[in-house]
Design a protein around this motif. Sequence first.
Motif, PDB file in Angstrom:
ATOM      1  N   TYR A 269       0.851  -1.009   0.183  1.00 19.80           N
ATOM      2  CA  TYR A 269      -0.097  -0.170   0.025  1.00 19.80           C
ATOM      3  C   TYR A 269       0.811   1.265  -0.088  1.00 19.80           C
ATOM      4  N   ALA A 270       1.020   1.912  -1.077  1.00 21.83           N
ATOM      5  CA  ALA A 270       2.125   3.089  -1.139  1.00 21.83           C
ATOM      6  C   ALA A 270       1.815   4.006  -0.342  1.00 21.83           C
ATOM      7  N   GLN A 271       0.731   4.543  -0.166  1.00 15.13           N
ATOM      8  CA  GLN A 271       0.383   5.883   0.717  1.00 15.13           C
ATOM      9  C   GLN A 271       0.587   5.599   2.239  1.00 15.13           C
TER      10      GLN A 271
ATOM     11  N   ALA B 163       5.837   0.832  -5.561  1.00 16.56           N
ATOM     12  CA  ALA B 163       4.516   0.507  -5.479  1.00 16.56           C
ATOM     13  C   ALA B 163       3.695   1.200  -6.112  1.00 16.56           C
ATOM     14  N   ASP B 164       3.710   2.724  -6.186  1.00 15.30           N
ATOM     15  CA  ASP B 164       2.897   3.487  -7.119  1.00 15.30           C
ATOM     16  C   ASP B 164       3.761   4.709  -7.280  1.00 15.30           C
TER      17      ASP B 164
ATOM     18  N   ASP C  47       1.692   8.423  -8.027  1.00  9.70           N
ATOM     19  CA  ASP C  47       0.356   8.891  -7.126  1.00  9.70           C
ATOM     20  C   ASP C  47       0.858  10.282  -6.646  1.00  9.70           C
TER      21      ASP C  47
ATOM     22  N   THR D 214       1.717  10.062  -2.760  1.00 14.38           N
ATOM     23  CA  THR D 214       2.858   9.227  -2.286  1.00 14.38           C
ATOM     24  C   THR D 214       4.048  10.267  -2.636  1.00 14.38           C
TER      25      THR D 214
ATOM     26  N   SER E 163       4.884  15.467  -7.963  1.00 17.59           N
ATOM     27  CA  SER E 163       3.670  15.520  -7.423  1.00 17.59           C
ATOM     28  C   SER E 163       2.842  16.888  -7.962  1.00 17.59           C
TER      29      SER E 163
END
Length: 276
Positions: A61-63, A101-102, A105, A108, A133
């Motif tokens: 889970y990236a976040q 993972a991401d 995002d 993230t 971002s």
Amino acid sequence: GAIEPKLRQSEIDKAIRKRPDSLDAYDLLLRAIQHFSTFSKEGYLEARRILDEAIAIDPGYAQALAYGAWCRSFSVFFNWSDDVDGDRRDGLQMARAALAADPADATTLRVVGFATSILSRDHATARAHLDQSLQLDPNSALSHGIRGWINIWDENVDEAKEDLERALRLSPLDTWAGHYYNGLAFVFAAQDRCEEGLPWARKAVSAFPGWIAVHRGLALTLGHLGRQEEAEQVVERVLELDPNFTVSRFAESSPFKGGPAQERLFDGLLKAGLPE
């Protein structure tokens, strides 16, 4: 930019109302965000515990990984850690895992950028994450505010001022606005314009009366202005929040890269009466 924080708070409120045995990784992430939004040591430590639960449920889970790195960065920065080297190592590992993972995002990238700046003092890489971002979410006040702090630590105070002012224009009533006020107080102190910075320092303390960082901003501003009676009261509050605070410990744990701006900021803390 205006709607997103309200939507997030609505989701947080919904997660808080759920039974503990029905929580999934996303619900736990929301609960953690609620805890560290209190801007207190207790809130951050509880958020860290909850995020570890979320990662145990969903290791990719990236976040959750990114915010886990954020919590460890604050443990290092604010001297809450019982294992600084371990938290620094684990935080950077979680940041790398979050990006793997991401990598696309916006949240993230923002959170990893902030944690990277604190944990490694690699401000160029951190700023690159923030820029990515902002390409994905250009109206994020929080991203502009974080970028401002990274630039303060990297001695780019003129650029930091632009970042922080933009954050306030985008979201003047933001939950995190006190951090932008405090950033502007640091910027004006670094520029030897403490009279202009004093109202921002006072606004930051009013926004977050229990957060040591804003009291440091007010202390160094008053120290440079020679307002000793007021400075003594602020110093007392800083030491109440962290009885072991010294300027040298702050210099060691903080992400400042070293230079004239940092020297001026730390000199203000000493002038205010904080222990060396």
